[in-house]
Write an enzyme that holds these catalytic residues in place. Structure first.
Site, PDB file in Angstrom:
ATOM      1  N   GLU A  85     -10.786   1.995  18.653  1.00 55.73           N
ATOM      2  CA  GLU A  85     -11.941   2.169  17.757  1.00 55.73           C
ATOM      3  C   GLU A  85     -13.126   1.357  18.260  1.00 55.73           C
ATOM      4  O   GLU A  85     -12.927   0.268  18.788  1.00 55.73           O
ATOM      5  CB  GLU A  85     -11.584   1.674  16.351  1.00 55.73           C
ATOM      6  CG  GLU A  85     -10.598   2.560  15.670  1.00 55.73           C
ATOM      7  CD  GLU A  85     -10.070   1.968  14.379  1.00 55.73           C
ATOM      8  OE1 GLU A  85     -10.676   1.002  13.870  1.00 55.73           O
ATOM      9  OE2 GLU A  85      -9.061   2.459  13.895  1.00 55.73           O
ATOM     10  N   ILE A 109       0.853  -1.206   0.000  1.00 52.83           N
ATOM     11  CA  ILE A 109       0.000   0.000   0.000  1.00 52.83           C
ATOM     12  C   ILE A 109       0.882   1.247   0.000  1.00 52.83           C
ATOM     13  O   ILE A 109       0.611   2.218  -0.706  1.00 52.83           O
ATOM     14  CB  ILE A 109      -0.957   0.004   1.215  1.00 52.83           C
ATOM     15  CG1 ILE A 109      -1.825  -1.253   1.219  1.00 52.83           C
ATOM     16  CG2 ILE A 109      -1.846   1.253   1.180  1.00 52.83           C
ATOM     17  CD1 ILE A 109      -2.693  -1.422   2.467  1.00 52.83           C
ATOM     18  N   ARG A 161      -2.913   1.683  11.709  1.00 50.81           N
ATOM     19  CA  ARG A 161      -3.529   1.300  12.975  1.00 50.81           C
ATOM     20  C   ARG A 161      -3.269   2.416  13.979  1.00 50.81           C
ATOM     21  O   ARG A 161      -2.155   2.962  14.041  1.00 50.81           O
ATOM     22  CB  ARG A 161      -2.907  -0.001  13.520  1.00 50.81           C
ATOM     23  CG  ARG A 161      -3.283  -1.257  12.756  1.00 50.81           C
ATOM     24  CD  ARG A 161      -4.754  -1.637  12.914  1.00 50.81           C
ATOM     25  NE  ARG A 161      -5.103  -2.858  12.231  1.00 50.81           N
ATOM     26  CZ  ARG A 161      -5.605  -2.905  10.989  1.00 50.81           C
ATOM     27  NH1 ARG A 161      -5.829  -1.809  10.310  1.00 50.81           N
ATOM     28  NH2 ARG A 161      -5.930  -4.070  10.452  1.00 50.81           N
ATOM     29  N   HIS A 167     -12.248   4.662   9.976  1.00 49.69           N
ATOM     30  CA  HIS A 167     -11.541   3.446   9.519  1.00 49.69           C
ATOM     31  C   HIS A 167     -12.188   2.896   8.245  1.00 49.69           C
ATOM     32  O   HIS A 167     -12.813   1.835   8.248  1.00 49.69           O
ATOM     33  CB  HIS A 167     -11.506   2.364  10.602  1.00 49.69           C
ATOM     34  CG  HIS A 167     -10.468   1.303  10.322  1.00 49.69           C
ATOM     35  ND1 HIS A 167      -9.850   0.576  11.301  1.00 49.69           N
ATOM     36  CD2 HIS A 167      -9.936   0.859   9.159  1.00 49.69           C
ATOM     37  CE1 HIS A 167      -8.991  -0.282  10.762  1.00 49.69           C
ATOM     38  NE2 HIS A 167      -9.042  -0.133   9.442  1.00 49.69           N
TER      39      HIS A 167
HETATM   40  C1  DGY Z   1      -7.085  -3.915   6.775  1.00 47.94           C
HETATM   41  O1  DGY Z   1      -7.353  -4.627   5.810  1.00 47.94           O
HETATM   42  O2  DGY Z   1      -6.247  -4.228   7.608  1.00 47.94           O
HETATM   43  C2  DGY Z   1      -7.818  -2.639   6.888  1.00 47.94           C
HETATM   44  O3  DGY Z   1      -7.453  -1.895   7.984  1.00 47.94           O
HETATM   45  C3  DGY Z   1      -9.293  -2.918   6.914  1.00 47.94           C
HETATM   46  O4  DGY Z   1      -9.971  -1.751   6.618  1.00 47.94           O
END
Ligand code: DGY
Length: 309
Positions: A257, A151, A228, A275
């Site tokens: 959360e 990502i 996170r 989130h």
């Molecule tokens: C994940 O895939 O870990 C994301 O945080 C979910 O939204």
């Protein structure tokens, strides 16, 4: 007899249907009395679809063979305990890279240009009477990415498209990447205008974005967290935002959360988000498909598509 599985997370219709067509599904997330449900099905459950599985839950499910996590981050699963019990664990990598990267850029622009505040300004009829503040741009700025994984790389590409300079910090230097690597997070924070957090949560990364790192980012610095909440010292961040020793924050994730410390609500240098990095129809369907495909592969004796344990 179909295998019995425990579902711990809501999935989109297509994926729930795919599970229900193949297995007897017990929905823990919908159960009024979760303990009673676990007790009644404990000896039959061979798979969990979802997440949030610790060693204690594993011990209650003696026939458990696989946990197919709904998400790329699997910090809600005790993987060490799973390994010790010979339970396989899978996650949902890759399919959410674009969705999370797009949200990240949205949050960055939203924070830089205070888009949510501008919306409120117009809706509250302030426009004719006051002027909206002059703000800042992304182009020409340095973005430090904490975690240049799948990502992180998608975020880096998009930041480059915004004409930003990209640098990164992570567990190790990636020799095939063109971006400058920092050995120390604090040094990267000191040299960056933006700090984007997209590293894994869980043991070993708690509060690695410490007060000192946030102070190094400084009063002109912006932080974005799409990973996170546990990665940042949240209390220190709030304090520094309140005292303007940190320029601003765009937060999609929080330590506890769905609770968000109320102090954030009063701050205009903050953009908050529930989130929702992967929360699009396309992506949530693909994530659910991967959960199903891993369980199907397991029971067919085939290799798992995305095993982490
Ligand atoms: C994940 O895939 O870990 C994301 O945080 C979910 O939204």
């Amino acid at each position: 007899m179909p295998e019995e599985i425990l579902q711990t997370h809501k999935l989109l219709d297509r994926c729930e249907k795919a599970l229900a067509e193949r297995y007897t599904v017990h929905k823990l997330h919908e159960a009024a009395d979760k303990e009673a449900l676990i007790k009644s099905v404990a000896g039959k459950i061979r798979a969990v679809a979802g997440g949030n599985v610790d060693g204690a839950l594993m011990d209650k499910l003696p026939k458990l063979e696989i946990i197919a996590n709904f998400g790329v981050g699997y910090d809600s699963i005790d993987t060490k305990a799973a390994k010790q019990r010979n339970i396989r664990v899978t996650n949902t990598p890759n399919v959410l890279n674009d969705a999370v990267a797009e949200l990240t850029l949205g949050l960055m622009i939203g924070l830089a240009r205070r888009i949510p505040q501008g919306d409120q300004f117009v809706r509250q009829g302030k426009w004719p009477k006051q002027s909206f503040p002059l703000l800042t741009e992304l182009n020409g700025k340095t973005v430090g990415i904490l975690g240049l994984g799948r990502i992180g790389k998608e975020i880096a590409t998009r930041c480059q498209a915004m004409k930003m300079r990209v640098v990164y910090h992570g567990r190790s230097r990636q020799h095939d990447e063109p971006y400058i690597f920092y050995d120390k997070l604090i040094d990267m924070a000191r040299d960056s205008d933006w700090l984007v957090i997209i590293a894994p949560g869980g043991k070993g990364t708690e509060k690695i974005v410490s007060r000192q790192v946030l102070e190094a980012l400084g009063p002109e610095g912006f932080i974005v967290n799409v990973a996170r909440g546990t990665l940042i010292d949240e209390a220190a961040m709030l304090e520094l935002l309140q005292s303007k020793k940190l320029g601003g924050a765009a937060l999609d994730v929080f330590e506890k959360e769905p609770q968000v410390p109320e102090g954030f609500f009063a701050l205009d240098n903050v953009v908050l988000s529930p989130h929702q990095g992967s929360a699009t129809h396309q992506t949530r369907n693909k994530m659910g498909d991967l959960v199903v495909a891993n369980i199907v592969a397991h029971f067919a004796g085939e290799p798992l598509l995305s095993a982490v344990v």
